[in-house]
Design an enzyme around this catalytic site. Structure first.
Site, PDB file in Angstrom:
ATOM      1  N   GLY A  10      -5.040   6.007 -41.714  1.00 53.09           N
ATOM      2  CA  GLY A  10      -5.672   7.080 -40.947  1.00 53.09           C
ATOM      3  C   GLY A  10      -6.742   7.790 -41.743  1.00 53.09           C
ATOM      4  O   GLY A  10      -6.478   8.372 -42.785  1.00 53.09           O
ATOM      5  N   GLY A  12      -8.532  10.455 -40.820  1.00 55.95           N
ATOM      6  CA  GLY A  12      -8.813  11.775 -40.248  1.00 55.95           C
ATOM      7  C   GLY A  12      -8.853  12.824 -41.349  1.00 55.95           C
ATOM      8  O   GLY A  12      -9.033  12.503 -42.527  1.00 55.95           O
ATOM      9  N   PHE A  13      -8.677  14.080 -40.961  1.00 55.45           N
ATOM     10  CA  PHE A  13      -8.769  15.154 -41.947  1.00 55.45           C
ATOM     11  C   PHE A  13      -7.710  15.021 -43.043  1.00 55.45           C
ATOM     12  O   PHE A  13      -8.009  15.188 -44.221  1.00 55.45           O
ATOM     13  CB  PHE A  13      -8.644  16.515 -41.257  1.00 55.45           C
ATOM     14  N   VAL A  78      -2.862  -1.196 -37.593  1.00 56.53           N
ATOM     15  CA  VAL A  78      -1.521  -1.336 -38.140  1.00 56.53           C
ATOM     16  C   VAL A  78      -0.552  -1.571 -36.998  1.00 56.53           C
ATOM     17  O   VAL A  78      -0.624  -0.920 -35.958  1.00 56.53           O
ATOM     18  CB  VAL A  78      -1.143  -0.063 -38.927  1.00 56.53           C
ATOM     19  N   GLU A 170     -13.225  25.497 -23.999  1.00 60.47           N
ATOM     20  CA  GLU A 170     -14.574  25.121 -24.425  1.00 60.47           C
ATOM     21  C   GLU A 170     -15.242  24.209 -23.397  1.00 60.47           C
ATOM     22  O   GLU A 170     -16.407  24.401 -23.049  1.00 60.47           O
ATOM     23  CB  GLU A 170     -14.502  24.438 -25.808  1.00 60.47           C
ATOM     24  N   ASP A 299      -1.412  15.617 -37.948  1.00 56.78           N
ATOM     25  CA  ASP A 299      -0.867  15.781 -36.600  1.00 56.78           C
ATOM     26  C   ASP A 299       0.364  14.935 -36.315  1.00 56.78           C
ATOM     27  O   ASP A 299       1.050  15.161 -35.325  1.00 56.78           O
ATOM     28  CB  ASP A 299      -1.928  15.421 -35.549  1.00 56.78           C
ATOM     29  N   ALA A 315      -7.432  21.140 -37.810  1.00 59.62           N
ATOM     30  CA  ALA A 315      -8.012  20.489 -38.983  1.00 59.62           C
ATOM     31  C   ALA A 315      -7.584  21.141 -40.307  1.00 59.62           C
ATOM     32  O   ALA A 315      -7.193  20.431 -41.248  1.00 59.62           O
ATOM     33  CB  ALA A 315      -9.538  20.460 -38.852  1.00 59.62           C
TER      34      ALA A 315
END
Lengths: 420, 420
Positions: A10, A12-13, A78, A170, A299, A315
């Site tokens: 992963g 991501g952050f 994976v 948003e 997450d 994040a």
């Protein structure tokens, strides 16, 4: 002797922060992602609503580690983990051995047992999700311009957003502004100012993670932008014809799902206990239960905060976890005692409502309005990766702010005319 | 009395120039395109090769005419023309009446009777084509990094570009630079500098529309960039395994088609005589033969230049034709005599080879090297629509020039892992 091999799943952050935190450590690292890019998810809704373009908020993962020869990046999917053999299994049959494994595979949207809603009510987690939503929103206006049946036209000009968390708020704010400010001079047969944007929320208020007065302000601001906020309404059906909430059916052709989140299948790979959202319940060092060499971050990890609530899926939380796991790995390799258990530090909550309002809740300081919006904008530009993206996003925002023109209004990909 | 209704099919260079040229004329205009955006095709190859992102070279057509209430933009697909009833037929069954019709529907790539090659050898005409080529090029490197069989790895690192016109030359140069300059520090198992980029051309030289010495310079520059130029080779087969040219089979996984062009079906709609490339053979006022009210402009028109050759399918030619048709329509409406027959003015030919070389052939002036490259760059930025795009493209180019990093290297859309 072979160097200690850290495999990270992963980009991501959490994954990137972990790799960054291992800089200089005596390890080699393999970073696996099924995408070739890291995505700045906090601004993804701006791609979905034509404010930013895809390349402004995504970076090829391997380009971030060009100067770190000990980091190998793989674009691969994976399929499972063999804990006995200490290998990660990839689609196509390959496998990769690890000494330490970090699962930072993130989350996707969840439909609470109604996965059949996904085709008509896409969520917003990937770049493709964002361009799908953008395409549907823009095509709805295009089709309304061609449509002669007033009922169909009204359904085309009705947008329902399910879930009033930050993403839902948003999206609703910007779609309403698009319809009311940007588009009116461009259409000849329809008045886009008659567009209905409906924000549906099962709970009692919008942005429930913020203080109540900020929620109230956000709702008022949304309503000023023309958004219809429906609280205490659970969605019971989504179809190509519209949305049902309890007894009410709202005919609409565009639905966006911003309601639920489901962790990626990391828990299944491990056979580990998971919470209702599929997150792995980790130990205080962010290890999978009973595993010495497998960490879970971001997450896809379920971590309890000091307040007793789970750490939020944002994040900064993912980054803190990635950085913490790097510290734990470094300590183990150096033979030092383990660091103190992971402790989440909440730096604050931010959300924007439309083009010039935002709310900020630092706990000790609450802000709303244009000042909050500026802080929000500067913070987000700061957290983007690299000078180039910062310049590009700043240029886009300044431009939109001055011209009220959205620059990324492209309808692309196969579904050019929606077949219904 | 109803105002004179001009229907324009196609929002490319010819169509937009026509609509611009009718500003203030006593007409209402309907502009129909099956895309929602005007595309700056001369820079499309830069999207395919990760230099620019899609939104930098495309603009929503309707946003261009927000200040012209007499212009209606429709996103729709034309299926035919009823010349008796003077209507344009749309997919879905609607029809739109016209007083004057302008067909500016452009061209697409042609496979000389081998349409079965398209899936393995995509051409470059739309934004989707560009992102498809970008995805395949980037995935080839990703798969090579995972591949253990040296023969497959070599095929993955072989790129064949068919056709050495400006598009083929530009693609070959940039892919070779990507492999030799940008990517090497990012891969651990492969050396991307071993990548083969093969430019195949049936004719005797590259860029045959330029003077011979400029062609020779272009070829030398390409070879310095590592491109293998094979002249006098006609491609006889394209498959998922590779390309056949005469007796030679080259194993490769990525083929790009930059060889042939075929006009859109405007001639078929009209039942009008067409040349081999499907272009409508127009009269000196750019009208379809025998038609008073139907004009054809741009890549879908066959117009003979004074040299006896057809007018080339480039943006300046399309713009001149669009502007000319606007003049003819204005004269007719004002009852003035028709303008002199259309006369194409060739302003020059430009082509780039890689990141800092270009050739320019103005007839009276021939240039090559970095000065030509700067003129090329400035000219293209000048011709983009709007300050915002000019700033964005300029920022991208300056950035790439300084950092050697390409910013738009995203793999998106469904075909995430190529199934073969």
């Amino acid at each position: 002797m072979q160097e200690h091999h850290v495999v990270v799943i992963g980009g991501g952050f959490a994954g990137l922060q972990l790799v960054n935190g291992l800089k200089g450590a005596p390890v080699r690292i393999t970073l696996i992602d099924r995408r070739n890019h890291h995505l700045f998810q906090p601004l993804l809704y701006q791609v979905a609503t034509t404010l930013l373009s895809t390349s402004e908020i995504a970076w090829p993962i391997r380009s971030l580690y060009r100067d770190r020869p000990e980091v190998t990046t793989l674009l691969a999917e994976v399929t499972g983990i063999d804990r006995q053999a200490k290998t990660v299994l990839l689609k196509g049959g390959e496998s990769i051995g690890y000494d330490t494994l970090v699962l930072a595979t993130g989350a996707t949207h969840a439909y609470f047992g109604h996965d059949e809603w996904e085709p008509v009510a896409p969520g917003l987690k990937t770049l493709e999700d964002a361009t799908t939503i953008r395409r549907r929103v823009l095509l709805a206006f295009e089709q309304a311009e061609m449509e002669t049946d007033p009922a169909v036209r009204e359904a085309l000009l009705t947008f329902v957003i399910v879930g009033a968390g930050p993403t839902g708020v948003e999206l609703a704010g910007i779609i309403s502004e698009l319809a009311r400010v940007t588009l009116p001079p461009e259409f000849r047969h329809i008045d886009t100012r008659t567009t209905k944007v409906i924000l549906v929320e099962a709970g009692p208020r919008v942005l429930s993670s913020f203080a109540e007065d900020l929620s109230a302000y956000a709702q008022k601001t949304l309503e000023k932008l023309g958004v219809e906020v429906r609280l205490g309404h659970a969605v019971t059906a989504c179809t190509a014809e519209g949305v049902t909430m309890g007894d009410t059916f709202v005919p609409c052709r565009t639905i966006v799902w911003a309601a639920g989140v489901q962790a990626s299948p990391a828990a299944t790979w491990l056979g580990a206990p998971a919470d209702r959202a599929g997150r792995v319940v980790v130990d205080p060092a962010l290890r999978a239960p009973g595993e010495e060499d497998i960490f879970v971050a971001g997450d896809t990890a379920m971590v309890i905060w000091e307040s007793g609530k789970p750490v939020p899926g944002i994040a900064p939380a993912a980054k803190q976890q990635g950085a913490y796991v790097a510290k734990v790995i470094r300590a183990r390799l150096a033979g030092r005692p383990a660091p103190a258990p992971f402790r989440y530090r909440h730096q604050g909550s931010l959300a924007t409502i439309g083009k010039s309002a935002a709310i900020i809740d630092f706990g000790w300081l609450k802000l709303r309005g244009w000042l909050a919006w500026w802080i929000w904008g500067i913070a987000h530009i700061y957290f983007l990766i690299g000078t180039r993206s910062r310049l590009a996003v700043a240029l886009s925002w300044v431009w939109i702010y001055m011209s009220r023109q959205h620059s990324a209004r492209l309808i692309t990909q196969k579904e050019t005319m929606r077949e219904e």
